[in-house]
Write a protein that holds these residues in place. Sequence first.
Motif, PDB file in Angstrom:
ATOM      1  N   VAL A   1     -51.377 -30.390  25.220  1.00  0.00           N
ATOM      2  CA  VAL A   1     -51.165 -31.120  23.971  1.00  0.00           C
ATOM      3  C   VAL A   1     -49.908 -31.979  24.114  1.00  0.00           C
ATOM      4  O   VAL A   1     -48.803 -31.456  24.265  1.00  0.00           O
ATOM      5  CB  VAL A   1     -51.002 -30.161  22.772  1.00  0.00           C
ATOM      6  CG1 VAL A   1     -50.967 -30.950  21.468  1.00  0.00           C
ATOM      7  CG2 VAL A   1     -52.119 -29.125  22.755  1.00  0.00           C
TER       8      VAL A   1
ATOM      9  N   ALA B   1     -55.211 -32.777  23.902  1.00  0.00           N
ATOM     10  CA  ALA B   1     -55.090 -33.202  22.507  1.00  0.00           C
ATOM     11  C   ALA B   1     -53.805 -34.003  22.362  1.00  0.00           C
ATOM     12  O   ALA B   1     -52.806 -33.720  23.021  1.00  0.00           O
ATOM     13  CB  ALA B   1     -55.076 -32.000  21.567  1.00  0.00           C
TER      14      ALA B   1
ATOM     15  N   ALA C   1     -55.240 -30.434  18.311  1.00  0.00           N
ATOM     16  CA  ALA C   1     -55.189 -29.205  19.101  1.00  0.00           C
ATOM     17  C   ALA C   1     -55.819 -28.044  18.334  1.00  0.00           C
ATOM     18  O   ALA C   1     -56.579 -27.246  18.903  1.00  0.00           O
ATOM     19  CB  ALA C   1     -53.743 -28.883  19.462  1.00  0.00           C
TER      20      ALA C   1
ATOM     21  N   MET D   1     -51.940 -22.643  26.116  1.00  0.00           N
ATOM     22  CA  MET D   1     -51.745 -23.982  25.562  1.00  0.00           C
ATOM     23  C   MET D   1     -50.363 -24.487  25.948  1.00  0.00           C
ATOM     24  O   MET D   1     -49.348 -23.825  25.698  1.00  0.00           O
ATOM     25  CB  MET D   1     -51.877 -23.953  24.031  1.00  0.00           C
ATOM     26  CG  MET D   1     -51.647 -25.311  23.373  1.00  0.00           C
ATOM     27  SD  MET D   1     -52.000 -25.300  21.594  1.00  0.00           S
ATOM     28  CE  MET D   1     -50.602 -24.326  20.981  1.00  0.00           C
TER      29      MET D   1
ATOM     30  N   THR E   1     -47.789 -27.360  25.055  1.00  0.00           N
ATOM     31  CA  THR E   1     -47.621 -28.322  23.966  1.00  0.00           C
ATOM     32  C   THR E   1     -46.256 -28.978  23.968  1.00  0.00           C
ATOM     33  O   THR E   1     -45.238 -28.320  24.201  1.00  0.00           O
ATOM     34  CB  THR E   1     -47.866 -27.658  22.591  1.00  0.00           C
ATOM     35  OG1 THR E   1     -47.667 -28.626  21.564  1.00  0.00           O
ATOM     36  CG2 THR E   1     -46.916 -26.496  22.359  1.00  0.00           C
TER      37      THR E   1
END
Length: 468
Positions: free
Chosen positions: A7, A34, A40, A52, A54
């Motif tokens: 992300v 994303a 996301a 994940m 991010t």
Amino acid sequence: MIKVLIVDDDKLVRKGISSAMPWNEFNMEVIGEASNGLKALDFLKAQPVDLMLTDLAMPVMSGIELMRAARQLYPELHIVVLTLHQDFDYIQEALRLGAIDYIAKVQLEKEQFEHVLHRIHTRIDELANTRRKLPLLSETNVHYRHVYALVSLDRKSGQSWPIELTSNVDEIRWEVERNSWMWTAPMDVEDQLFHKLKESLDQVPQVALLVMSDVQERTWSQIQNWIMNYTETSLFYAYNPYDPVISVSMNVEDSFPIEPQDEDMDRIRQSWFLSPWTHNDSYYNQLIEQFKSLRLHKGQLMGLLYSIVMEWNHLFAQTTLGRISMIHSFQSWYEVEDWIKQTSVGIRKADEQTSYSQEIVDAVKKAIMIMQNNLDQAFTASGLSQQLNISRSYFSQCFKDLMGKTFNEYSRFIRIEKSKEYLLNTTNTIFWIAERVGYTDEKYFSRIFRELTGLLPSEYRQLGRGDK
């Protein structure tokens, strides 16, 4: 296979991380990307994700907001933070929200790819081993006398030291959260466990050992949550590096403090500038208690201290009263109080280098604060000296010697400095600004402004905004 979601609002960063890192070598696979937090969350709803990565600074929904939402919806999800700069305030908040690691993008070079993924993979394995134990214990009532928790005040770094404390068969141990572990043991080996944990405090600085009583009939989940809450709200103020063993009862409810009011903050600022706390133990102790009573979170406390230091240096850095240095980092109230103590010594030494008594120095400081806090009022040396119970001539002499300007020069200086802020940061009229800094005649204000700056207020505003 560990399924990975990346992300980041920068498409090149997403593609670069996705294609350059050796995911397969560590049993990982990038299954999606994303560009913001909302997208996301939509992806997480659509298909399972194990890890994940991010960014923190993103439009629509920031990485911090995404983490808060994901933590509630997907507690098993592992999160690693991507950050452009090593902004430790944001990183600390991210780790508190459950991030297992962070990657500084500016330091991410090809030779580090393997090291970074190995570190993340190892961390996931450690957590997986811990979580396998939790279902068996999380809802089980505790029947031991005490639960012990080793908690590091450093919420940023990853520490492996608790893992090296091998448990014997009678001990129960698992990770509470990052850099926080808890243990318990039957009564016949409890003392042995306590001494082993106490000895481990020497392995890493800024670590506390919580000895928790009144744990019976509580579940392990309740104890885990209590430790996390205590760490967040009270450990900062309870920790002492010279006595890091802290006995606490779980019957004492610990909750987030009420948000401090502006008047509470102002009261501390006034005590800092107006009370003789640097020379009087009673006033010093009152100031310390005022700070502690607010129970400010670390970020709030840092902001308050920073504003005090900035204001002090704005007022006195160019005078005989000297400047003070900001505390750059701290992990506990103990460090903050030590800084306040050292600061008081520095201020006292600066005061003692003047030829005036402490009462006169304090009177001049009080006069400065009265003027600064009431710029829309017209003060005179005669009026303030009478208010401070000092003769006008002696007050004027002391003021000039300590501040490096006559009373009238200083009065004009601070009013014009404040007017500069209004000119650059507001769209208010010149007349409005003149009134706010104590001038009822706009033309007279403009003349004084030009005498001190070489420009009319309107010219200063136009030039300043052009520079911006």
